[in-house]
Enzyme design. Sequence first.
Site, PDB file in Angstrom:
ATOM      1  N   SER A 173       4.668   1.718   0.650  1.00 60.85           N
ATOM      2  CA  SER A 173       4.934   3.018  -0.198  1.00 60.85           C
ATOM      3  C   SER A 173       5.600   3.085  -1.535  1.00 60.85           C
ATOM      4  O   SER A 173       6.165   1.994  -1.626  1.00 60.85           O
ATOM      5  CB  SER A 173       5.477   3.964   0.861  1.00 60.85           C
ATOM      6  OG  SER A 173       6.065   5.212   0.413  1.00 60.85           O
ATOM      7  N   TYR A 231      13.263   6.358   5.971  1.00 57.65           N
ATOM      8  CA  TYR A 231      11.744   5.968   5.612  1.00 57.65           C
ATOM      9  C   TYR A 231      12.053   4.897   4.475  1.00 57.65           C
ATOM     10  O   TYR A 231      11.358   3.614   4.858  1.00 57.65           O
ATOM     11  CB  TYR A 231      11.258   7.260   5.001  1.00 57.65           C
ATOM     12  CG  TYR A 231       9.792   6.682   4.851  1.00 57.65           C
ATOM     13  CD1 TYR A 231       8.907   6.436   5.946  1.00 57.65           C
ATOM     14  CD2 TYR A 231       8.964   7.021   3.714  1.00 57.65           C
ATOM     15  CE1 TYR A 231       7.390   6.121   5.642  1.00 57.65           C
ATOM     16  CE2 TYR A 231       7.757   6.944   3.448  1.00 57.65           C
ATOM     17  CZ  TYR A 231       6.888   6.335   4.219  1.00 57.65           C
ATOM     18  OH  TYR A 231       5.772   6.275   4.040  1.00 57.65           O
TER      19      TYR A 231
END
Length: 284
Positions: free
Chosen positions: A145, A158
């Site tokens: 990501s 995250y």
Amino acid sequence: MRSLQDEPVALVTGSSSGFGLLICIELALRGFVVIAGIRRMETAGKVLETAEQAGVHTRIRTVQLDVTQDSDVKQAAAYIKDQFGRLDVLVNNAGTAYGGFIEEVPAEVWLEQMNTNFHGMVRMTQAVLPLMRERRKGRIIQMSSISGRIGFPGYGPYASSKFAVEGFSECLALETEPFGIDVVIVEPGAYGTPIWEKGFTQMSTTSGLPYQAMLDKVLAFSQKSAQQGGDPREVARLVAHIACLKRPAFRYALPRSTRLTIRAKAALPGRLFQKIMASVLGRS
Ligand SMILES: NC(=O)c1ccc[n+]([C@@H]2O[C@H](COP(=O)([O-])OP(=O)(O)OC[C@H]3O[C@@H](n4cnc5c(N)ncnc54)[C@H](OP(=O)(O)O)[C@@H]3O)[C@@H](O)[C@H]2O)c1
């Protein structure tokens, strides 16, 4: 005549929705036999229905696969070895996204986040490496990501899990290259998949702690980014394209704004980049 036994085989983790489901379809459209790893088998119907609509249902098999469960991971790898004797592509896609301010996120949330996004990916990779190594051929596509390259307030769990994926992948690429196995990292920015409804909307702050104003800005920024995010199919198409390339690059970031942000971070002094990030957030 070629039978399905001769076709390249791909395993995609986290195939029930979002990128994973779309990647299964795109890979099947490009001629792969796709093993769709599914954590909750009650969602398998949706995968098969979508595959049928796309005309590729004969190329899709579903397997029970919770990447936090050793037994599921081992059984999925054994099934592939037994049924196909090969695995050309593994897409480590399964993931969750938990947000929260670092001071407040409970230990169990940190553990759960790392167990799915990092340890789950490690488990799955370890389970299929022998099969790829024996054939001296394979490709492992890692769904990282922009949060694997840039830390953002409220994204601690995250981002930590995705930074771990990035470090792991750099080591893995060098370890497996001599055996004909290549590793590719995909770094999407925000796209409108179900992931944000599952984790980030539950983000909260304890009253009395001074994070409320920043939390409001982070949530507004995240919602805006996800709404403005591109079509998740462009990520799925990129992954399927990478699966077919002869010599893929090591990293792919998309969309363009993500590429530019990653380049800006690399080019600017760290404090200046942090100031720019803080001012972008302040404008949300
Ligand atoms: N959407 C974005 O903006 C974005 C941006 C960058 C990177 N990513 C990454 O892209 C990947 C896919 O996310 P998505 O956006 O497509 O979200 P999604 O629609 O929520 O898909 C996540 C998938 O992972 C599965 N999953 C969750 N925990 C699992 C576990 N323990 N074992 C196996 N599968 C599990 C989910 O299954 P259930 O249906 O059972 O929950 C679902 O199939 C993730 O790694 C995410 O971090 C997403």
